[in-house]
Design a protein around this motif. Structure first.
Motif, PDB file in Angstrom:
ATOM      1  N   LEU A   1       0.845  -1.194   0.000  1.00 38.40           N
ATOM      2  CA  LEU A   1       0.000   0.000   0.000  1.00 38.40           C
ATOM      3  C   LEU A   1       0.881   1.244   0.000  1.00 38.40           C
ATOM      4  CD1 LEU A   1      -2.699  -1.018   2.657  1.00 38.40           C
ATOM      5  CD2 LEU A   1      -2.817  -1.209   0.155  1.00 38.40           C
ATOM      6  N   ALA A   2       0.711   2.092  -0.998  1.00 36.60           N
ATOM      7  CA  ALA A   2       1.531   3.285  -1.163  1.00 36.60           C
ATOM      8  C   ALA A   2       0.662   4.534  -1.039  1.00 36.60           C
ATOM      9  CB  ALA A   2       2.225   3.271  -2.521  1.00 36.60           C
ATOM     10  N   ALA A   3       1.012   5.424  -0.119  1.00 37.12           N
ATOM     11  CA  ALA A   3       0.272   6.668   0.060  1.00 37.12           C
ATOM     12  C   ALA A   3       0.601   7.626  -1.074  1.00 37.12           C
ATOM     13  CB  ALA A   3       0.624   7.312   1.402  1.00 37.12           C
ATOM     14  N   VAL A   4      -0.436   8.169  -1.716  1.00 36.34           N
ATOM     15  CA  VAL A   4      -0.248   9.072  -2.856  1.00 36.34           C
ATOM     16  C   VAL A   4      -1.054  10.336  -2.614  1.00 36.34           C
ATOM     17  CG1 VAL A   4      -0.609   9.396  -5.324  1.00 36.34           C
ATOM     18  CG2 VAL A   4       0.147   7.180  -4.463  1.00 36.34           C
ATOM     19  N   SER A   5      -0.366  11.478  -2.541  1.00 37.44           N
ATOM     20  CA  SER A   5      -1.050  12.763  -2.448  1.00 37.44           C
ATOM     21  C   SER A   5      -0.874  13.505  -3.765  1.00 37.44           C
ATOM     22  CB  SER A   5      -0.487  13.596  -1.295  1.00 37.44           C
ATOM     23  OG  SER A   5       0.868  13.938  -1.534  1.00 37.44           O
ATOM     24  N   GLY A   6      -1.717  14.508  -3.996  1.00 37.81           N
ATOM     25  CA  GLY A   6      -1.581  15.307  -5.209  1.00 37.81           C
ATOM     26  C   GLY A   6      -2.352  14.778  -6.399  1.00 37.81           C
ATOM     27  N   GLY A   7      -3.188  13.787  -6.197  1.00 33.64           N
ATOM     28  CA  GLY A   7      -4.014  13.293  -7.293  1.00 33.64           C
ATOM     29  C   GLY A   7      -3.332  12.211  -8.116  1.00 33.64           C
ATOM     30  N   ALA A   8      -4.084  11.684  -9.059  1.00 28.15           N
ATOM     31  CA  ALA A   8      -3.617  10.552  -9.858  1.00 28.15           C
ATOM     32  C   ALA A   8      -2.467  10.911 -10.782  1.00 28.15           C
ATOM     33  CB  ALA A   8      -4.770   9.990 -10.691  1.00 28.15           C
ATOM     34  N   THR A   9      -2.251  12.205 -11.033  1.00 32.64           N
ATOM     35  CA  THR A   9      -1.159  12.618 -11.915  1.00 32.64           C
ATOM     36  C   THR A   9      -0.208  13.582 -11.204  1.00 32.64           C
ATOM     37  OG1 THR A   9      -2.574  14.384 -12.798  1.00 32.64           O
ATOM     38  CG2 THR A   9      -2.509  12.317 -14.013  1.00 32.64           C
ATOM     39  N   GLY A  10      -0.239  13.590  -9.874  1.00 31.26           N
ATOM     40  CA  GLY A  10       0.656  14.444  -9.110  1.00 31.26           C
ATOM     41  C   GLY A  10       2.049  13.850  -8.988  1.00 31.26           C
TER      42      GLY A  10
ATOM     43  N   LEU B   1       2.539   6.968   9.359  1.00 31.86           N
ATOM     44  CA  LEU B   1       2.801   6.910  10.800  1.00 31.86           C
ATOM     45  C   LEU B   1       1.749   6.076  11.527  1.00 31.86           C
ATOM     46  CD1 LEU B   1       3.814  10.643  11.357  1.00 31.86           C
ATOM     47  CD2 LEU B   1       5.298   8.652  11.709  1.00 31.86           C
ATOM     48  N   GLY B   2       0.515   6.115  11.029  1.00 30.86           N
ATOM     49  CA  GLY B   2      -0.559   5.370  11.662  1.00 30.86           C
ATOM     50  C   GLY B   2      -0.629   3.908  11.253  1.00 30.86           C
ATOM     51  N   GLY B   3       0.239   3.492  10.339  1.00 27.10           N
ATOM     52  CA  GLY B   3       0.241   2.104   9.901  1.00 27.10           C
ATOM     53  C   GLY B   3      -0.871   1.763   8.931  1.00 27.10           C
ATOM     54  N   HIS B   4      -1.506   2.784   8.338  1.00 27.06           N
ATOM     55  CA  HIS B   4      -2.609   2.537   7.396  1.00 27.06           C
ATOM     56  C   HIS B   4      -2.092   2.189   6.001  1.00 27.06           C
ATOM     57  CE1 HIS B   4      -5.098   4.046  10.587  1.00 27.06           C
ATOM     58  NE2 HIS B   4      -4.502   5.225  10.558  1.00 27.06           N
ATOM     59  N   VAL B   5      -0.875   2.610   5.698  1.00 32.61           N
ATOM     60  CA  VAL B   5      -0.229   2.266   4.428  1.00 32.61           C
ATOM     61  C   VAL B   5       1.192   1.810   4.744  1.00 32.61           C
ATOM     62  CG1 VAL B   5      -1.602   3.853   3.016  1.00 32.61           C
ATOM     63  CG2 VAL B   5       0.527   4.652   4.065  1.00 32.61           C
ATOM     64  N   ASP B   6       1.841   1.226   3.758  1.00 31.97           N
ATOM     65  CA  ASP B   6       3.177   0.673   3.972  1.00 31.97           C
ATOM     66  C   ASP B   6       4.297   1.662   3.698  1.00 31.97           C
ATOM     67  OD1 ASP B   6       2.230  -2.035   4.527  1.00 31.97           O
ATOM     68  OD2 ASP B   6       1.691  -2.089   2.393  1.00 31.97           O
ATOM     69  N   VAL B   7       4.089   2.535   2.723  1.00 31.52           N
ATOM     70  CA  VAL B   7       5.184   3.391   2.261  1.00 31.52           C
ATOM     71  C   VAL B   7       4.629   4.730   1.780  1.00 31.52           C
ATOM     72  CG1 VAL B   7       5.090   2.406  -0.066  1.00 31.52           C
ATOM     73  CG2 VAL B   7       7.215   3.459   0.738  1.00 31.52           C
ATOM     74  N   GLY B   8       5.441   5.770   1.896  1.00 28.81           N
ATOM     75  CA  GLY B   8       5.038   7.086   1.430  1.00 28.81           C
ATOM     76  C   GLY B   8       6.222   7.850   0.879  1.00 28.81           C
TER      77      GLY B   8
END
Length: 326
Positions: free
Chosen positions: A162-171, A204-211
């Motif tokens: 699970l990878a955290a993605v901010s900025g939208g699908a093309t960010g 930090l909360g463990g909701h995703v694996d990597v950011g």
């Protein structure tokens, strides 16, 4: 061939003169002196097309404060987030010819025009100043089983990451994860977040694996041990002592580099006098102690360009990003 390479770096130790050394320069903005004859309004606005608290917001507020110092004009900051920056840039497009507004820009200026159906590209605006570059660090929670970026890649080959993605699908986050996927032949399960702050909170909360993050935003979590940096998406390591031990993607066998530039643009359609004014003001700003403090405290890589030189950089950046995404 590398998927994307734009990591020009100038040493932070470059001599930075204080503004007081610019004796005899009129910085009142009232004509005469280095800033020329153009006279801006007393109140200026710096638009930040991202939410408050992230790297773009920090950059916009620092630059606004610095320009306020050298021009003597009041400069307020206005966040206009949405669509990974698309909302702010689209609104800025409507300020054609308005010299009382600037925008704190970064890679989305180019990304959006290449990856989304938006009514603008970087040539719709007036490049003023590039202050430098901000490389991304791949991070995990401190108790994560992953210690390197290849560990994450290997896990993605075997199952779900699970990878955290901010900025939208093309960010920027999506582009960087996409370049790694393309280079390594893997796929991450992307979890979208509205802002970089929310994405890091999810790590930090463990909701995703990597950011992904810029070091200036999380240096406190590095020092406290709450976050573990795995690699910098770059060819060369950071020179800052606090970051010098973090290996690069290239060192770890991932043939991808990516640096986010930061700077300032003005609306399109400005007079030559107005453009010259803001370029000259920007050149004064980068000679101040405030500029040096912003760059060092946010672990930025100094690499300035102004006016037409910034435009030439953007043209080259667009060509390389287009090739990398292709």
């Amino acid at each position: 061939m590398r998927a994307f390479r734009k990591t020009t770096t100038a040493a932070l130790g470059v001599a930075v003169l204080t503004l007081s050394a610019c004796a005899g320069i009129d910085t009142s903005g009232s004509g005469g002196g280095l800033l020329g004859e153009f006279e801006p309004s007393e109140r200026q606005t710096m638009i930040v097309p991202m939410s408050a608290g992230g790297g773009s917001d920090l950059s916009g507020r620092a630059i606004a404060s610095g320009l306020e110092e050298v021009t003597g004009r009041t400069m307020s900051v206005e966040n206009q987030d949405g669509g990974g920056g698309a909302v702010g840039y689209a609104n800025f497009l409507g300020l054609q010819g308005n010299a009382s507004h600037l925008l704190a820009t970064e890679t989305a200026l180019v990304n959006l025009g290449l990856t989304q159906d938006v009514p603008f590209n970087w040539e719709s605006f007036t490049p003023v100043m590039k202050v430098g570059q901000d490389s991304t660090v791949v991070v995990v929670k401190s108790d994560s089983p992953y210690d390197t970026c290849p560990d994450v890649v290997d896990a993605a080959k075997e199952g779900k990451v699970l990878a955290a993605v901010s900025g939208g699908a093309t960010g920027n986050d999506a582009i960087q994860f996409g370049l790694i996927e393309k280079d390594q032949g893997v796929a991450f399960q992307r979890v979208p977040y509205e802002s970089g702050g929310e994405a890091i909170a999810a790590v930090l909360g463990g909701h995703v694996d990597v950011g992904l993050t810029n070091p200036g935003e999380v240096i406190g979590q590095f020092e406290s041990g709450d976050l573990k940096p795995l690699c910098v998406i770059a060819e060369k390591r950071y020179e800052y002592e606090e970051l010098a031990d973090i290996p690069t993607t290239v060192e770890q066998g991932i043939d991808v580099t990516f640096s986010q530039f930061r700077g300032v643009i003005a609306p399109g359609g400005l007079t030559d006098e107005a453009v010259d004014y803001w370029v000259d003001a920007s050149k004064l700003y980068v000679k101040t102690e405030a500029f040096q403090e912003y760059m060092s405290s946010n672990y930025m890589q100094v690499d300035t360009a102004f006016g037409s030189d910034f435009a030439a950089y953007l043209k080259g950046y667009e060509a390389e990003l287009k090739a990398g995404l292709g």
